[in-house]
Motif scaffolding. Structure first.
Motif, mmCIF file in Angstrom:
data_model
loop_
_atom_site.group_PDB
_atom_site.id
_atom_site.type_symbol
_atom_site.label_atom_id
_atom_site.label_comp_id
_atom_site.label_asym_id
_atom_site.label_seq_id
_atom_site.Cartn_x
_atom_site.Cartn_y
_atom_site.Cartn_z
ATOM 1 N N THR A 26 0.820 -1.218 0.000
ATOM 2 C CA THR A 26 0.000 0.000 0.000
ATOM 3 C C THR A 26 0.851 1.264 0.000
ATOM 4 O OG1 THR A 26 -1.933 -1.035 0.994
ATOM 5 C CG2 THR A 26 -1.708 1.338 1.305
ATOM 6 N N ASP A 27 1.834 1.351 0.877
ATOM 7 C CA ASP A 27 2.667 2.560 0.950
ATOM 8 C C ASP A 27 3.455 2.759 -0.344
ATOM 9 O OD1 ASP A 27 1.735 3.108 3.491
ATOM 10 O OD2 ASP A 27 3.490 2.278 4.509
ATOM 11 N N ASP A 28 3.982 1.674 -0.898
ATOM 12 C CA ASP A 28 4.751 1.785 -2.137
ATOM 13 C C ASP A 28 3.862 2.182 -3.316
ATOM 14 O OD1 ASP A 28 7.189 1.210 -0.962
ATOM 15 O OD2 ASP A 28 7.088 -0.929 -1.399
ATOM 16 N N ILE A 29 2.630 1.676 -3.358
ATOM 17 C CA ILE A 29 1.712 2.065 -4.432
ATOM 18 C C ILE A 29 1.383 3.551 -4.322
ATOM 19 C CG2 ILE A 29 -0.616 1.734 -5.368
ATOM 20 C CD1 ILE A 29 -0.336 -1.262 -4.531
ATOM 21 N N CYS A 30 1.183 4.054 -3.113
ATOM 22 C CA CYS A 30 0.976 5.501 -2.920
ATOM 23 C C CYS A 30 2.173 6.294 -3.424
ATOM 24 C CB CYS A 30 0.738 5.810 -1.441
ATOM 25 S SG CYS A 30 -0.867 5.297 -0.811
ATOM 26 N N LEU A 144 6.697 -3.781 -11.975
ATOM 27 C CA LEU A 144 5.678 -4.643 -11.388
ATOM 28 C C LEU A 144 6.091 -6.076 -11.684
ATOM 29 C CD1 LEU A 144 4.178 -1.870 -11.566
ATOM 30 C CD2 LEU A 144 2.081 -3.188 -11.894
ATOM 31 N N THR A 145 6.417 -6.820 -10.633
ATOM 32 C CA THR A 145 6.947 -8.166 -10.790
ATOM 33 C C THR A 145 6.188 -9.141 -9.892
ATOM 34 O OG1 THR A 145 8.588 -7.925 -9.028
ATOM 35 C CG2 THR A 145 9.260 -7.213 -11.243
ATOM 36 N N GLY A 146 6.690 -10.364 -9.831
ATOM 37 C CA GLY A 146 6.165 -11.387 -8.936
ATOM 38 C C GLY A 146 7.283 -12.330 -8.565
ATOM 39 N N GLY A 150 13.217 -11.877 -10.056
ATOM 40 C CA GLY A 150 14.114 -12.242 -11.151
ATOM 41 C C GLY A 150 15.288 -11.285 -11.310
ATOM 42 N N GLY A 151 15.814 -11.221 -12.529
ATOM 43 C CA GLY A 151 16.950 -10.349 -12.820
ATOM 44 C C GLY A 151 16.610 -8.878 -12.712
ATOM 45 N N VAL A 152 15.329 -8.545 -12.849
ATOM 46 C CA VAL A 152 14.901 -7.147 -12.747
ATOM 47 C C VAL A 152 15.274 -6.581 -11.376
ATOM 48 C CG1 VAL A 152 12.851 -5.692 -12.494
ATOM 49 C CG2 VAL A 152 13.050 -7.235 -14.454
ATOM 50 N N GLU A 162 10.262 -1.251 -7.037
ATOM 51 C CA GLU A 162 9.652 -2.518 -7.451
ATOM 52 C C GLU A 162 8.379 -2.756 -6.642
ATOM 53 O OE1 GLU A 162 10.784 -7.277 -7.865
ATOM 54 O OE2 GLU A 162 11.971 -5.992 -6.526
ATOM 55 N N LEU A 163 7.305 -3.107 -7.341
ATOM 56 C CA LEU A 163 6.073 -3.557 -6.714
ATOM 57 C C LEU A 163 5.968 -5.049 -7.003
ATOM 58 C CD1 LEU A 163 3.690 -0.640 -7.803
ATOM 59 C CD2 LEU A 163 4.905 -0.892 -5.625
ATOM 60 N N ARG A 164 6.396 -5.864 -6.046
ATOM 61 C CA ARG A 164 6.491 -7.315 -6.248
ATOM 62 C C ARG A 164 5.302 -8.025 -5.610
ATOM 63 N NH1 ARG A 164 11.771 -10.259 -4.073
ATOM 64 N NH2 ARG A 164 12.712 -8.671 -5.433
ATOM 65 N N VAL A 165 4.504 -8.652 -6.438
ATOM 66 C CA VAL A 165 3.336 -9.389 -5.966
ATOM 67 C C VAL A 165 3.801 -10.683 -5.286
ATOM 68 C CG1 VAL A 165 1.277 -10.658 -6.713
ATOM 69 C CG2 VAL A 165 1.814 -8.414 -7.709
ATOM 70 N N PRO A 166 3.292 -10.985 -4.105
ATOM 71 C CA PRO A 166 3.742 -12.178 -3.366
ATOM 72 C C PRO A 166 3.071 -13.459 -3.870
ATOM 73 C CG PRO A 166 2.111 -10.998 -2.081
ATOM 74 C CD PRO A 166 2.356 -10.177 -3.317
#
Length: 197
Positions: A26-30, A144-146, A150-152, A162-166
């Protein structure tokens, strides 16, 4: 497992992942919404890219900014690279598919722009090269990753986020990415247009 059970399982996993994403990000998306607004009010643009279904999610962001999200308002400068089949084919043929985004970023990107990359695994060579090209052009990257990023994840600097989906399940990651995009579009509209009224 019955068909009905499979439906319940899929929707349950999606909801659970989205809730966990909200708890973690949430904080990172803001913060990302504020970065994007800063880019837009400085007369810069948002460039998006991805592969396969992630390209569709990238287009969702650009289209929602350029056209509208939920309310009528002026269009905002955003473009998705990778949707021009002639450019993609030409660069792939003349150079390689790994360079398909990097060459366009070098040609179209300007310092102050923001690159939003969408990648479930974070290891595609063209996404890696896109990030490197963005850094060369002084363009911040929002990824936006998951999974493990990865290498990103290892390429990002303190000027990126990075917004990494768990999750490690690609379709579920895509669904969470779309929810993040919807949140970002809503926050941008709210901060740029509703608060000024």
């Amino acid at each position: 497992m019955s068909l009905q059970d499979r439906i319940q399982m899929h929707i349950g996993q999606s909801v659970e992942t989205k809730m966990h994403t909200a708890e973690l990000l949430t904080d990172d998306i803001c913060l990302v919404s504020q970065w994007l607004i800063g880019c837009l009010v400085s007369d810069n643009k948002i460039i998006t890219c991805g592969n396969g279904a992630s390209l569709a999610v990238a287009q969702l962001l650009s289209t929602s900014l350029l056209n509208k999200f939920d309310q009528d308002r002026p269009g905002l400068p955003s473009l998705t690279i990778g949707t021009d089949s002639c450019a993609t084919n030409g660069i792939s043929n003349s150079f390689s598919f790994a360079e398909v985004y990097a060459r366009q970023i070098k040609a179209l990107g300007q310092p102050g722009d923001i690159l939003v990359i969408i990648s479930t695994g974070g290891n595609s060579p063209n996404i890696i090269q896109a990030i490197q090209a963005a850094h060369d052009r002084e363009i911040a990257v929002i990824a936006l990753t998951g999974g493990d990023g990865g290498g990103v994840a290892s390429l990002l600097t303190e000027h990126d986020i990075e917004l990494r989906v768990p999750s490690d399940i690609k379709p579920i990651i895509h669904e969470a990415h779309m929810s993040i995009i919807h949140c970002l579009c809503d926050l941008i509209d709210h901060q740029l247009f509703e608060e000024s009224q």
